[in-house]
Design a protein around this motif. Sequence first.
Motif, PDB file in Angstrom:
ATOM      1  N   ILE A  39       0.839  -1.203   0.000  1.00 49.51           N
ATOM      2  CA  ILE A  39       0.000   0.000   0.000  1.00 49.51           C
ATOM      3  C   ILE A  39       0.875   1.255   0.000  1.00 49.51           C
ATOM      4  CG2 ILE A  39      -1.623   1.371   1.377  1.00 49.51           C
ATOM      5  CD1 ILE A  39      -2.813  -1.306   2.373  1.00 49.51           C
ATOM      6  N   THR A  40       1.879   1.273   0.859  1.00 50.40           N
ATOM      7  CA  THR A  40       2.752   2.442   0.970  1.00 50.40           C
ATOM      8  C   THR A  40       3.471   2.734  -0.341  1.00 50.40           C
ATOM      9  OG1 THR A  40       3.078   2.017   3.334  1.00 50.40           O
ATOM     10  CG2 THR A  40       4.690   3.448   2.247  1.00 50.40           C
ATOM     11  N   ILE A  41       4.028   1.687  -0.970  1.00 47.34           N
ATOM     12  CA  ILE A  41       4.736   1.889  -2.248  1.00 47.34           C
ATOM     13  C   ILE A  41       3.778   2.392  -3.320  1.00 47.34           C
ATOM     14  CG2 ILE A  41       5.949   0.719  -4.134  1.00 47.34           C
ATOM     15  CD1 ILE A  41       7.220  -1.085  -1.983  1.00 47.34           C
ATOM     16  N   CYS A  42       2.585   1.797  -3.384  1.00 50.14           N
ATOM     17  CA  CYS A  42       1.614   2.213  -4.406  1.00 50.14           C
ATOM     18  C   CYS A  42       1.210   3.670  -4.216  1.00 50.14           C
ATOM     19  CB  CYS A  42       0.381   1.312  -4.352  1.00 50.14           C
ATOM     20  SG  CYS A  42       0.648  -0.379  -4.908  1.00 50.14           S
ATOM     21  N   VAL A  43       0.899   4.046  -2.980  1.00 45.95           N
ATOM     22  CA  VAL A  43       0.443   5.416  -2.714  1.00 45.95           C
ATOM     23  C   VAL A  43       1.570   6.432  -2.950  1.00 45.95           C
ATOM     24  CG1 VAL A  43      -0.376   7.005  -0.923  1.00 45.95           C
ATOM     25  CG2 VAL A  43      -1.399   4.730  -1.139  1.00 45.95           C
ATOM     26  N   LEU A  44       2.762   6.154  -2.395  1.00 49.52           N
ATOM     27  CA  LEU A  44       3.867   7.098  -2.568  1.00 49.52           C
ATOM     28  C   LEU A  44       4.299   7.221  -4.026  1.00 49.52           C
ATOM     29  CD1 LEU A  44       6.085   6.389   0.581  1.00 49.52           C
ATOM     30  CD2 LEU A  44       4.463   8.274   0.197  1.00 49.52           C
ATOM     31  N   SER A  45       4.278   6.098  -4.751  1.00 47.90           N
ATOM     32  CA  SER A  45       4.622   6.138  -6.175  1.00 47.90           C
ATOM     33  C   SER A  45       3.618   6.980  -6.941  1.00 47.90           C
ATOM     34  CB  SER A  45       4.679   4.723  -6.761  1.00 47.90           C
ATOM     35  OG  SER A  45       5.733   3.994  -6.185  1.00 47.90           O
ATOM     36  N   ASP A  46       2.328   6.782  -6.636  1.00 44.62           N
ATOM     37  CA  ASP A  46       1.297   7.585  -7.290  1.00 44.62           C
ATOM     38  C   ASP A  46       1.488   9.066  -6.984  1.00 44.62           C
ATOM     39  OD1 ASP A  46      -0.139   5.765  -8.750  1.00 44.62           O
ATOM     40  OD2 ASP A  46      -2.055   6.252  -7.809  1.00 44.62           O
ATOM     41  N   MET A  47       1.763   9.375  -5.723  1.00 44.10           N
ATOM     42  CA  MET A  47       1.945  10.780  -5.352  1.00 44.10           C
ATOM     43  C   MET A  47       3.115  11.395  -6.114  1.00 44.10           C
ATOM     44  SD  MET A  47       1.168  10.784  -1.268  1.00 44.10           S
ATOM     45  CE  MET A  47       1.025  12.558  -1.159  1.00 44.10           C
ATOM     46  N   LEU A  48       4.219  10.658  -6.197  1.00 44.56           N
ATOM     47  CA  LEU A  48       5.389  11.146  -6.916  1.00 44.56           C
ATOM     48  C   LEU A  48       5.077  11.368  -8.392  1.00 44.56           C
ATOM     49  CD1 LEU A  48       8.473  11.699  -7.266  1.00 44.56           C
ATOM     50  CD2 LEU A  48       8.721   9.227  -7.618  1.00 44.56           C
ATOM     51  N   LEU A  49       4.515  10.352  -9.017  1.00 43.13           N
ATOM     52  CA  LEU A  49       4.294  10.410 -10.464  1.00 43.13           C
ATOM     53  C   LEU A  49       3.202  11.409 -10.846  1.00 43.13           C
ATOM     54  CD1 LEU A  49       4.728   6.605 -11.092  1.00 43.13           C
ATOM     55  CD2 LEU A  49       6.280   8.419 -11.830  1.00 43.13           C
ATOM     56  N   GLY A 138      -5.095  25.825 -14.156  1.00 44.48           N
ATOM     57  CA  GLY A 138      -4.194  26.948 -13.886  1.00 44.48           C
ATOM     58  C   GLY A 138      -3.579  26.881 -12.499  1.00 44.48           C
ATOM     59  N   ASP A 139      -3.764  27.945 -11.712  1.00 43.07           N
ATOM     60  CA  ASP A 139      -3.178  28.020 -10.372  1.00 43.07           C
ATOM     61  C   ASP A 139      -3.794  27.004  -9.407  1.00 43.07           C
ATOM     62  OD1 ASP A 139      -1.529  30.046 -11.222  1.00 43.07           O
ATOM     63  OD2 ASP A 139      -2.828  31.652 -10.469  1.00 43.07           O
ATOM     64  N   ASP A 140      -4.959  26.488  -9.733  1.00 40.65           N
ATOM     65  CA  ASP A 140      -5.617  25.501  -8.868  1.00 40.65           C
ATOM     66  C   ASP A 140      -5.203  24.066  -9.202  1.00 40.65           C
ATOM     67  OD1 ASP A 140      -6.990  27.397  -7.416  1.00 40.65           O
ATOM     68  OD2 ASP A 140      -8.759  27.330  -8.716  1.00 40.65           O
ATOM     69  N   ARG A 141      -4.220  23.908 -10.087  1.00 49.37           N
ATOM     70  CA  ARG A 141      -3.852  22.552 -10.523  1.00 49.37           C
ATOM     71  C   ARG A 141      -3.365  21.675  -9.368  1.00 49.37           C
ATOM     72  NH1 ARG A 141       0.386  25.754 -12.001  1.00 49.37           N
ATOM     73  NH2 ARG A 141       2.515  24.970 -11.670  1.00 49.37           N
ATOM     74  N   TRP A 142      -2.773  22.284  -8.338  1.00 49.87           N
ATOM     75  CA  TRP A 142      -2.293  21.480  -7.204  1.00 49.87           C
ATOM     76  C   TRP A 142      -3.447  21.036  -6.316  1.00 49.87           C
ATOM     77  CZ3 TRP A 142       1.922  19.063  -7.817  1.00 49.87           C
ATOM     78  CH2 TRP A 142       2.923  19.612  -8.634  1.00 49.87           C
ATOM     79  N   TRP A 143      -4.552  21.797  -6.320  1.00 53.36           N
ATOM     80  CA  TRP A 143      -5.755  21.313  -5.632  1.00 53.36           C
ATOM     81  C   TRP A 143      -6.297  20.091  -6.356  1.00 53.36           C
ATOM     82  CZ3 TRP A 143      -6.751  22.608  -0.910  1.00 53.36           C
ATOM     83  CH2 TRP A 143      -6.345  23.849  -0.425  1.00 53.36           C
ATOM     84  N   PHE A 144      -6.259  20.157  -7.698  1.00 61.83           N
ATOM     85  CA  PHE A 144      -6.666  19.002  -8.501  1.00 61.83           C
ATOM     86  C   PHE A 144      -5.774  17.805  -8.163  1.00 61.83           C
ATOM     87  CE2 PHE A 144      -6.066  16.357 -12.279  1.00 61.83           C
ATOM     88  CZ  PHE A 144      -7.376  16.049 -12.618  1.00 61.83           C
ATOM     89  N   ALA A 145      -4.455  18.019  -8.111  1.00 64.54           N
ATOM     90  CA  ALA A 145      -3.511  16.954  -7.771  1.00 64.54           C
ATOM     91  C   ALA A 145      -3.814  16.388  -6.388  1.00 64.54           C
ATOM     92  CB  ALA A 145      -2.075  17.472  -7.832  1.00 64.54           C
ATOM     93  N   GLY A 146      -4.169  17.269  -5.439  1.00 66.37           N
ATOM     94  CA  GLY A 146      -4.519  16.820  -4.091  1.00 66.37           C
ATOM     95  C   GLY A 146      -5.707  15.875  -4.110  1.00 66.37           C
ATOM     96  N   GLY A 147      -6.683  16.169  -4.953  1.00 67.27           N
ATOM     97  CA  GLY A 147      -7.839  15.277  -5.090  1.00 67.27           C
ATOM     98  C   GLY A 147      -7.442  13.927  -5.661  1.00 67.27           C
ATOM     99  N   VAL A 148      -6.556  13.947  -6.664  1.00 67.07           N
ATOM    100  CA  VAL A 148      -6.078  12.688  -7.253  1.00 67.07           C
ATOM    101  C   VAL A 148      -5.304  11.885  -6.211  1.00 67.07           C
ATOM    102  CG1 VAL A 148      -4.691  11.640  -9.084  1.00 67.07           C
ATOM    103  CG2 VAL A 148      -5.991  13.712  -9.569  1.00 67.07           C
ATOM    104  N   TRP A 149      -4.458  12.572  -5.442  1.00 63.86           N
ATOM    105  CA  TRP A 149      -3.695  11.894  -4.388  1.00 63.86           C
ATOM    106  C   TRP A 149      -4.626  11.264  -3.355  1.00 63.86           C
ATOM    107  CZ3 TRP A 149      -0.106  16.712  -3.828  1.00 63.86           C
ATOM    108  CH2 TRP A 149       0.904  16.637  -4.797  1.00 63.86           C
ATOM    109  N   GLY A 151      -7.676  10.236  -3.865  1.00 57.50           N
ATOM    110  CA  GLY A 151      -8.274   9.061  -4.507  1.00 57.50           C
ATOM    111  C   GLY A 151      -7.343   7.868  -4.468  1.00 57.50           C
ATOM    112  N   SER A 152      -6.075   8.112  -4.730  1.00 55.70           N
ATOM    113  CA  SER A 152      -5.074   7.046  -4.697  1.00 55.70           C
ATOM    114  C   SER A 152      -4.966   6.445  -3.300  1.00 55.70           C
ATOM    115  CB  SER A 152      -3.719   7.613  -5.143  1.00 55.70           C
ATOM    116  OG  SER A 152      -2.709   6.658  -5.018  1.00 55.70           O
ATOM    117  N   LEU A 153      -4.892   7.305  -2.289  1.00 59.32           N
ATOM    118  CA  LEU A 153      -4.787   6.851  -0.905  1.00 59.32           C
ATOM    119  C   LEU A 153      -6.008   6.021  -0.506  1.00 59.32           C
ATOM    120  CD1 LEU A 153      -3.382   6.928   1.881  1.00 59.32           C
ATOM    121  CD2 LEU A 153      -4.636   9.041   2.336  1.00 59.32           C
ATOM    122  N   LEU A 154      -7.197   6.516  -0.829  1.00 59.78           N
ATOM    123  CA  LEU A 154      -8.421   5.800  -0.476  1.00 59.78           C
ATOM    124  C   LEU A 154      -8.511   4.453  -1.187  1.00 59.78           C
ATOM    125  CD1 LEU A 154     -11.002   8.751  -0.539  1.00 59.78           C
ATOM    126  CD2 LEU A 154     -10.079   7.569   1.474  1.00 59.78           C
TER     127      LEU A 154
END
Length: 197
Positions: A39-49, A138-149, A151-154
Amino acid sequence: MPVVVTGLLTGLSIIVAIGAQNAYLLRQGLTRNHVAIVITICVLSDMLLIGLGVAGVGSLVRQHPAAVTVVTWLGVAYLAGYGLVSLWRARRPGRLEAASGHRASRRTVVTTTLALTYLNPHLYLDILLLGSIATTYGDDRWWFAGGVWLGSLLWFTGVGLGAHAAAPHLARPGTWRVLDVLIGLVMLGLAIRLALP
């Protein structure tokens, strides 16, 4: 907040597909074999990529098609090999219990998880896709990334721990055989799909 939710739903729509990584996580969760590490490798890899994709690194991948080709064929070989091993293992099913059968070492689990994660060419295509979508915010792209992260964690935590919780109810050799056959077929199917132009 809507951008985070959009990222969450977009991430889940991509991650939820049953692929090699998810199939391996399910198996490790059922056998309770180093599932927290997977789980840790999958989540951290997703966050990195995902972070690299949102930061714009996807354009570098696009500029080096030869590297994508090499990763593709390495992925084909690895997925085919893993699929054949799963089908071979299905000949003599074990029991889905933590204490029974052969348990892979921590090193083997880490190596397999990393290989199934980073030798998957579809992963790099997903990074390009997510990076492209993120730029539209645009400037909110990191909020979008946070949502993807999120989803990956869940998703990865849910699959790993959910399978772990279900393991006592799946302690039949026949279930083990079906699981190994399904995983083997998924892996071989993915290998064939990658190999075909």
